[in-house]
Design a protein around this motif. Structure first.
Motif, PDB file in Angstrom:
ATOM      1  N   GLN A   1      -3.163  51.556 -47.982  1.00  0.00           N
ATOM      2  CA  GLN A   1      -3.165  49.843 -48.199  1.00  0.00           C
ATOM      3  C   GLN A   1      -3.722  49.852 -49.518  1.00  0.00           C
ATOM      4  O   GLN A   1      -3.216  48.979 -50.210  1.00  0.00           O
ATOM      5  CB  GLN A   1      -4.147  49.501 -47.174  1.00  0.00           C
ATOM      6  CG  GLN A   1      -4.080  49.671 -45.714  1.00  0.00           C
ATOM      7  CD  GLN A   1      -2.435  49.639 -45.556  1.00  0.00           C
ATOM      8  OE1 GLN A   1      -1.888  48.639 -45.603  1.00  0.00           O
ATOM      9  NE2 GLN A   1      -2.042  50.695 -44.664  1.00  0.00           N
ATOM     10  N   ARG A   2      -4.393  50.741 -50.055  1.00  0.00           N
ATOM     11  CA  ARG A   2      -4.702  50.607 -51.433  1.00  0.00           C
ATOM     12  C   ARG A   2      -3.638  50.831 -52.406  1.00  0.00           C
ATOM     13  O   ARG A   2      -3.419  50.064 -53.393  1.00  0.00           O
ATOM     14  CB  ARG A   2      -5.757  51.767 -51.878  1.00  0.00           C
ATOM     15  CG  ARG A   2      -7.127  51.745 -51.335  1.00  0.00           C
ATOM     16  CD  ARG A   2      -8.059  52.897 -51.623  1.00  0.00           C
ATOM     17  NE  ARG A   2      -9.512  52.591 -51.199  1.00  0.00           N
ATOM     18  CZ  ARG A   2     -10.529  52.237 -52.117  1.00  0.00           C
ATOM     19  NH1 ARG A   2     -10.205  51.901 -53.418  1.00  0.00           N
ATOM     20  NH2 ARG A   2     -11.689  52.161 -51.639  1.00  0.00           N
TER      21      ARG A   2
ATOM     22  N   GLU B   1      -6.198  53.626 -44.805  1.00  0.00           N
ATOM     23  CA  GLU B   1      -6.534  53.192 -46.086  1.00  0.00           C
ATOM     24  C   GLU B   1      -6.035  53.451 -47.377  1.00  0.00           C
ATOM     25  O   GLU B   1      -5.589  52.638 -48.266  1.00  0.00           O
ATOM     26  CB  GLU B   1      -8.150  53.507 -46.301  1.00  0.00           C
ATOM     27  CG  GLU B   1      -8.635  52.677 -47.652  1.00  0.00           C
ATOM     28  CD  GLU B   1     -10.457  53.135 -47.613  1.00  0.00           C
ATOM     29  OE1 GLU B   1     -10.895  52.880 -49.005  1.00  0.00           O
ATOM     30  OE2 GLU B   1     -10.734  53.581 -47.034  1.00  0.00           O
TER      31      GLU B   1
ATOM     32  N   GLU C   1      -2.113  48.117 -55.261  1.00  0.00           N
ATOM     33  CA  GLU C   1      -2.159  48.511 -56.404  1.00  0.00           C
ATOM     34  C   GLU C   1      -1.110  47.756 -57.285  1.00  0.00           C
ATOM     35  O   GLU C   1       0.074  47.845 -56.981  1.00  0.00           O
ATOM     36  CB  GLU C   1      -2.107  50.063 -56.567  1.00  0.00           C
ATOM     37  CG  GLU C   1      -2.367  50.373 -58.139  1.00  0.00           C
ATOM     38  CD  GLU C   1      -2.731  51.847 -58.069  1.00  0.00           C
ATOM     39  OE1 GLU C   1      -2.835  52.534 -59.290  1.00  0.00           O
ATOM     40  OE2 GLU C   1      -2.595  52.628 -57.175  1.00  0.00           O
TER      41      GLU C   1
ATOM     42  N   PHE D   1     -12.683  47.176 -51.494  1.00  0.00           N
ATOM     43  CA  PHE D   1     -12.270  47.921 -50.346  1.00  0.00           C
ATOM     44  C   PHE D   1     -13.648  48.611 -49.843  1.00  0.00           C
ATOM     45  O   PHE D   1     -14.450  48.961 -50.582  1.00  0.00           O
ATOM     46  CB  PHE D   1     -11.383  49.093 -50.621  1.00  0.00           C
ATOM     47  CG  PHE D   1      -9.800  48.367 -50.934  1.00  0.00           C
ATOM     48  CD1 PHE D   1      -8.894  48.658 -50.025  1.00  0.00           C
ATOM     49  CD2 PHE D   1      -9.445  48.122 -52.119  1.00  0.00           C
ATOM     50  CE1 PHE D   1      -7.682  48.239 -50.237  1.00  0.00           C
ATOM     51  CE2 PHE D   1      -8.353  47.818 -52.668  1.00  0.00           C
ATOM     52  CZ  PHE D   1      -7.382  47.816 -51.469  1.00  0.00           C
TER      53      PHE D   1
ATOM     54  N   SER E   1     -15.024  51.870 -47.409  1.00  0.00           N
ATOM     55  CA  SER E   1     -14.706  52.675 -46.577  1.00  0.00           C
ATOM     56  C   SER E   1     -15.779  53.400 -45.625  1.00  0.00           C
ATOM     57  O   SER E   1     -16.854  53.244 -46.073  1.00  0.00           O
ATOM     58  CB  SER E   1     -14.473  53.990 -47.458  1.00  0.00           C
ATOM     59  OG  SER E   1     -13.205  53.642 -48.455  1.00  0.00           O
TER      60      SER E   1
END
Length: 366
Positions: free
Chosen positions: A314-315, A311, A319, A329, A331
């Protein structure tokens, strides 16, 4: 067009039952699948796109020994229960409901390319929206893992954006970045995650206690992580990255050597073309850019112990690229690549599966 009309008729004797279809892709390859239909009028459609593997419409990817291991069949029922038509299909070159030895169609192997896998998704999207197909006014995509890569290929065309994209372990980084991490970054990251006391070193006791909840647990053994002298120093872990970077270069060179049309991984077990495999070493286009240009809203679900797609990566890829408010997103603690208890396999945690179905239904209020 005629084949669409004929396919749409199949299964309609029971309007609330499954509807089989046969939809031609751009190159004429016929995609087979089914639509799980709601009991009443459909308020929209969800197209389910599987990740890497020779998957049929059901996507068997679980270890529970129950019907919930068929993760797309399970989700299809949940979508239908909420008034949505679930479109599930057999990946190009894969046959449904046949003996195991007949699942793969070797004749289709050369056409299993990255481009065609995206074109197949585009053809199903066209059919789902077409009056000759489902005539859906509201379409949601559910993508698992590499399924997000296939959909990004559709995003790069002039296709209209869907109402929503829901991802499960779906990447936003490029294909090259994803496979480079898997081949040369996963083990070092896993070692650092085993460092329970945060002192920068990892003892064998920390390995034994924590390796099963790291990405490298996907290999099923902790033996490579047991140090003869009992501890991994920060320098040792950095050396893992250096050595594996060299191995990555060797793997890349080997991947680029065969002809594009040759079967991957080999002629004895064909599943893709070698051309498909090569793109994981050559396609450095961030998927986030394609999705940002498309503009469709996205809800991306990631498991804390995902072995394939991280994750945080991917963030970082999204960005400054994705549009403000475009991506949500989500989690999930203690969940893996398929949002189950294992680092890669399902079934999907039942509460999460219901949440995903609710998200799709909310995007198509009817």
């Amino acid at each position: 067009m005629l084949s669409w009309v004929l396919a749409a008729v199949v299964g309609l004797q029971d309007p609330s039952g499954p509807q089989t279809f046969a939809v031609p892709s751009v190159d004429g390859y016929v995609l087979n699948g089914q639509v799980d239909r709601p009991a009443g009028p459909s308020r929209g459609a969800v197209i389910l796109v599987a990740g890497t593997g020779a998957f049929d419409r059901d996507v068997r990817f679980g270890t529970s020994g129950t019907p919930r291991d068929l993760i797309f069949a399970d989700l299809g029922q949940r979508f239908a229960a909420r008034g949505l038509s679930a479109v599930r299909y057999d990946r190009r070159g894969v046959r449904h409901n046949v003996p195991p030895t007949e699942v793969i169609d070797p004749a289709a192997t050369t056409s299993v390319t990255a481009e065609n896998l995206s074109r197949d998704v585009g053809a199903l999207y066209d059919w789902t929206r077409s009056p000759e197909g489902l005539g859906a006014q509201c379409v949601v995509f559910f993508v698992h893992s590499e399924g997000g890569v296939h959909l990004a290929g559709v995003a790069r065309t002039d296709a209209p954006p869907p109402a929503l994209i829901i991802g499960m372990g779906a990447p936003l980084e490029s294909k090259t970045a994803a496979v480079r991490w898997q081949l040369s970054g996963r083990d070092a990251e896993s070692l650092r995650l085993m460092d329970a006391d945060g002192d920068g070193s990892v003892t064998n006791a920390e390995v034994e206690a924590n390796w099963m909840r790291t990405p490298s647990a996907v290999f099923g053994t902790m033996v490579p992580f047991i140090q003869p002298d009992g501890v991994w120093t920060p320098e040792d872990i950095a050396m893992v990255e250096t050595v594996q970077a060299g191995l990555y270069d060797q793997t890349k060179a080997a991947a680029l050597a065969p002809p594009d049309e040759a079967p991957y991984p080999n002629a004895q077990a064909p599943a893709f073309s070698q051309g498909w495999w090569k793109t994981w070493f050559t396609d450095d286009r961030p998927l986030a850019q394609a999705y940002a240009a498309w503009g469709a809203p996205m809800i991306l679900h990631y498991g804390e112990i995902d072995s394939q797609v991280r994750e945080a990566r991917q963030r970082a890829a999204g960005e400054g690229v994705m549009n403000p408010g475009q991506v949500t997103f989500v989690s999930h603690a203690g969940r893996g690549h398929t949002l189950g208890e294992g680092v890669i396999m399902g079934p999907i945690d039942e509460a999460i599966a219901d949440r995903i179905a609710d998200e799709a239904a909310a995007a198509c209020p009817g």
